[in-house]
Design a protein around this motif. Sequence first.
Motif, PDB file in Angstrom:
ATOM      1  N   PRO A  90       0.824  -1.197   0.000  1.00 10.16           N
ATOM      2  CA  PRO A  90       0.000   0.000   0.000  1.00 10.16           C
ATOM      3  C   PRO A  90       0.872   1.267   0.000  1.00 10.16           C
ATOM      4  N   VAL A  91       0.187   2.389  -0.284  1.00 11.45           N
ATOM      5  CA  VAL A  91       0.869   3.680  -0.240  1.00 11.45           C
ATOM      6  C   VAL A  91       1.183   3.997   1.222  1.00 11.45           C
ATOM      7  N   LEU A  92       2.402   4.449   1.470  1.00 10.11           N
ATOM      8  CA  LEU A  92       2.833   4.754   2.840  1.00 10.11           C
ATOM      9  C   LEU A  92       2.211   6.067   3.281  1.00 10.11           C
ATOM     10  N   ASP A  93       1.343   5.989   4.273  1.00 10.54           N
ATOM     11  CA  ASP A  93       0.643   7.174   4.779  1.00 10.54           C
ATOM     12  C   ASP A  93       1.042   7.365   6.229  1.00 10.54           C
ATOM     13  N   TYR A  94       1.670   8.500   6.482  1.00 10.51           N
ATOM     14  CA  TYR A  94       2.178   8.763   7.832  1.00 10.51           C
ATOM     15  C   TYR A  94       1.043   8.891   8.826  1.00 10.51           C
ATOM     16  N   GLU A  95      -0.101   9.418   8.357  1.00  5.58           N
ATOM     17  CA  GLU A  95      -1.194   9.683   9.293  1.00  5.58           C
ATOM     18  C   GLU A  95      -1.934   8.402   9.680  1.00  5.58           C
ATOM     19  N   THR A  96      -1.852   7.371   8.886  1.00  8.78           N
ATOM     20  CA  THR A  96      -2.669   6.182   9.163  1.00  8.78           C
ATOM     21  C   THR A  96      -1.858   4.908   9.388  1.00  8.78           C
ATOM     22  N   MET A  97      -0.549   4.896   9.058  1.00  9.70           N
ATOM     23  CA  MET A  97       0.234   3.661   9.148  1.00  9.70           C
ATOM     24  C   MET A  97       1.236   3.730  10.296  1.00  9.70           C
ATOM     25  N   PRO A  98       1.817   2.580  10.693  1.00  9.58           N
ATOM     26  CA  PRO A  98       2.877   2.614  11.731  1.00  9.58           C
ATOM     27  C   PRO A  98       4.057   3.476  11.283  1.00  9.58           C
ATOM     28  N   LYS A  99       4.773   3.977  12.237  1.00 12.11           N
ATOM     29  CA  LYS A  99       5.890   4.895  11.933  1.00 12.11           C
ATOM     30  C   LYS A  99       7.202   4.161  11.709  1.00 12.11           C
ATOM     31  N   SER A 100       7.288   2.838  11.971  1.00 14.10           N
ATOM     32  CA  SER A 100       8.538   2.086  11.822  1.00 14.10           C
ATOM     33  C   SER A 100       8.219   0.654  11.454  1.00 14.10           C
ATOM     34  N   PHE A 101       9.105   0.024  10.596  1.00 13.94           N
ATOM     35  CA  PHE A 101       8.953  -1.351  10.139  1.00 13.94           C
ATOM     36  C   PHE A 101      10.299  -2.060  10.282  1.00 13.94           C
ATOM     37  N   ASP A 102      10.336  -3.265  10.878  1.00 16.86           N
ATOM     38  CA  ASP A 102      11.535  -4.103  10.988  1.00 16.86           C
ATOM     39  C   ASP A 102      11.458  -5.183   9.914  1.00 16.86           C
ATOM     40  N   LEU A 103      12.449  -5.139   8.975  1.00 18.86           N
ATOM     41  CA  LEU A 103      12.470  -6.080   7.869  1.00 18.86           C
ATOM     42  C   LEU A 103      13.579  -7.087   8.107  1.00 18.86           C
ATOM     43  N   GLN A 104      13.317  -8.394   8.224  1.00 21.53           N
ATOM     44  CA  GLN A 104      14.296  -9.453   8.402  1.00 21.53           C
ATOM     45  C   GLN A 104      14.706  -9.966   7.028  1.00 21.53           C
ATOM     46  N   ILE A 105      16.036  -9.905   6.738  1.00 16.71           N
ATOM     47  CA  ILE A 105      16.574 -10.251   5.416  1.00 16.71           C
ATOM     48  C   ILE A 105      17.434 -11.491   5.566  1.00 16.71           C
ATOM     49  N   PHE A 106      17.223 -12.475   4.714  1.00 14.40           N
ATOM     50  CA  PHE A 106      17.944 -13.747   4.763  1.00 14.40           C
ATOM     51  C   PHE A 106      18.680 -13.938   3.444  1.00 14.40           C
TER      52      PHE A 106
END
Length: 795
Positions: A90-106
Amino acid sequence: MKSTFLLFILLRVVSGRRTPLLMGLPNTATVEENAPAGVSIYTFNVTGSPLSSGVVAIHPTIVNSNPLTEAFALVSAGDLMYRVVTTGNPVLDYETMPKSFDLQIFVEDTAGRTDLSTLTVQLADKNERPVFWGNMAIQTVRIYVLEGTPPGLIYRVNATDPEHGQLKYSPLPESVPFWVLENGDILSKREIDYEKDPHSYFLNITVTDPEGLNSTKTVNINIINIDDESPYFTTKQRIYRIPEEQSPGTVVANITAKDPDDEDSPSRLFYSIQSSDTYFSINPSTGVLQVTGRMDRDVPPLKLHPNVSVIVRVEDSPHGGHSSEMEITVIIGDINDNPPECNPSTFRKEINENTTAGIVLLDLRNSCKDVDVDPPNNLFSFTGLSGFGSNNFALDPAESGRLVMTESIDLENPSTPGIEVYSLAVRVQDIAPPNYSNTIYIYIRIKPVNEFFPIFSSLSYEFNVSEITKVGSTIGKVTASDADWPPSVITYSIIAGGGTKDYTNAFWISPSNGDVKILARLDYETTQKHFFTVQASDQEKTATASVTVNVLEVNDEEPICSPSFYSFQIPVSLAVGTNVNGFRIQCQDRDSDPRSFRYFIKEGNMNNHFTFSPVAGSNTSRLILASPFDYESGLDTKWIYRLLVYITDDNLLSAKNKATHLVKTGTVTLSIRVIPNPTTVTTTTPSFTVVTKRENLYLDSAWYVPFVTTLGGLMLLGLLGHLGNLLARWLCAHCPPAPRADSTPLINAPEKKKPKKEVALEMIKLNTVFDGEARDPEVFLRTYVQHWKQPLDGL
């Protein structure tokens, strides 16, 4: 599937040696909100080993995100370099989405080494442009304002700032009669005149947030013209001329007008006819005046008033508004458009066949006219006479319309047999061009004259009818003809005779076809011939013929014999050949010879004991005993014979003279009781004694009479015996014994009265027999003995 793969990766990481392969991870990156797809967020390398030669078996993969999202993806940048990019979904919306995402890369290389590291992506807020709401967000808004609308609010613009900042709307140019308030309301400064001001305005509405970002949308304001001016006619002509009988749709005039409200554009005017007119109509949009109804100059009202006035109205609104009217006059011109007409156009004349030649039959001038108004259009003449029979008729003088008969007509003439109707045609034609014409049809019927009498096909008729013919049957037919043409309708009737002693009218004739039928049964023995007179009539003239009906004899009467019933008794010892009891039968038949009778016993002649003599050829016969009775051997068991005798009239001697050979049968019933001899004893099991009467025998149906008589006698004897016994005892007890020599009875018995008829009784033995009434003598006597046993014992 993804969870299985993730578990597999974790196991590999835990089980393998921990040697970093992901260079630059773990780390933290930042991305702005609403970033489009493909924006690079972070770049990292994958290190290789000598054994793997830098070959990656499993490319770096985001195996998990916290929180879960598909907004990020890994793409290869070449030479073991990879980038983390946005997917836009989805489009990243600051007003409606979490402010931080942890991405695990393998990642895993070809030597089997694995690595798992985390990239933290932080969402950064970004100042966005103001956003319009509603239709303005997607298109140019079109607004309609009526001409002359008072100053005030005409539209409200809605817009918001994603950062919730205070928005400002830019002012409009001074050249337009509108302005925009800070809250987005668009107001009109004054009333707008459609005829003076522009008809349309395009306003660019700009909204700005506190950081200076703005958005612009367009509003189109259209001024709607209102009806405030009256239209006027531009057509100058007021009088038009057209000939009559124009076809519907013919254009009479093209009426035009203009509306000051629409000087610079095609006029939208509406035309109508205000006068009550049935001849014209006007196109409401174009003003074209057309013919709609038939215009006949030769009939009222146009015959008297050929000038038609039409009031035309033009309006600038279909439902009422400013309007103007004008009167135009249409003059209807006369043309020669009517042929001469005759009323009626078909004439029927009836004349007798003996009408004298030269007589005037019709004068057509009195029935024809031309409705055209002016001469010479209403002048005409009669030309030509044609059709079947025109040789017998003519116009005299020519073209005058006077029809005369030139030759008399005879329907019975062999040269023209049966011609009753002559069909003629006369043409009536205008003198003036275009010389319209009509045809007059004349049908002359020659009325037949009844000149001839009906004639029967024969002066007399003779019909042979069997006497057993059913009532209502047709027995013959009479026919008559008439020499008149056409043949007259002939009706038939009986005018004399045809009756019997029981019926006034025994015969009927069909009025239409002459069929003769019988209404009553014919009887040869009563009347052998019937005579009556029939009449044929053609309504005016009549003829007669005689009819003789010969009634043919038929054997339809049955023999009547006397006596028809007889009952008697014979002794069992009666000799063979004896006339039984002297019985003789006599028969009569109205339609049979006395020698035609035959006698035979149909029923009851058991063992053929009886016969008749003679059996045929006489109307008198005797009953003879043909064979003896034999009860002792058991051959005979019946004591009562009920004989059903048939007497037939074969008519063998006279059958050739009969219409139909039939056989009729008469019947006689005989009841014969056989009386046993007194000494006749027959073996029966069981045996019994019976008292039989030799005289005064009763019928079987009155069997109780001898029974009661016998029973009463026995009871009386018993009573007398009992009284005598008591008297003897009393005398023995009270009186001395009498001398033996004295045989005089002490008491003289009273003298008995002599019975009216002597009855002789005898005791005989009988077997159980059936006497025709289902009574068993053995049971009867057994019951009798048991009933009287006790009284007899008392004696």
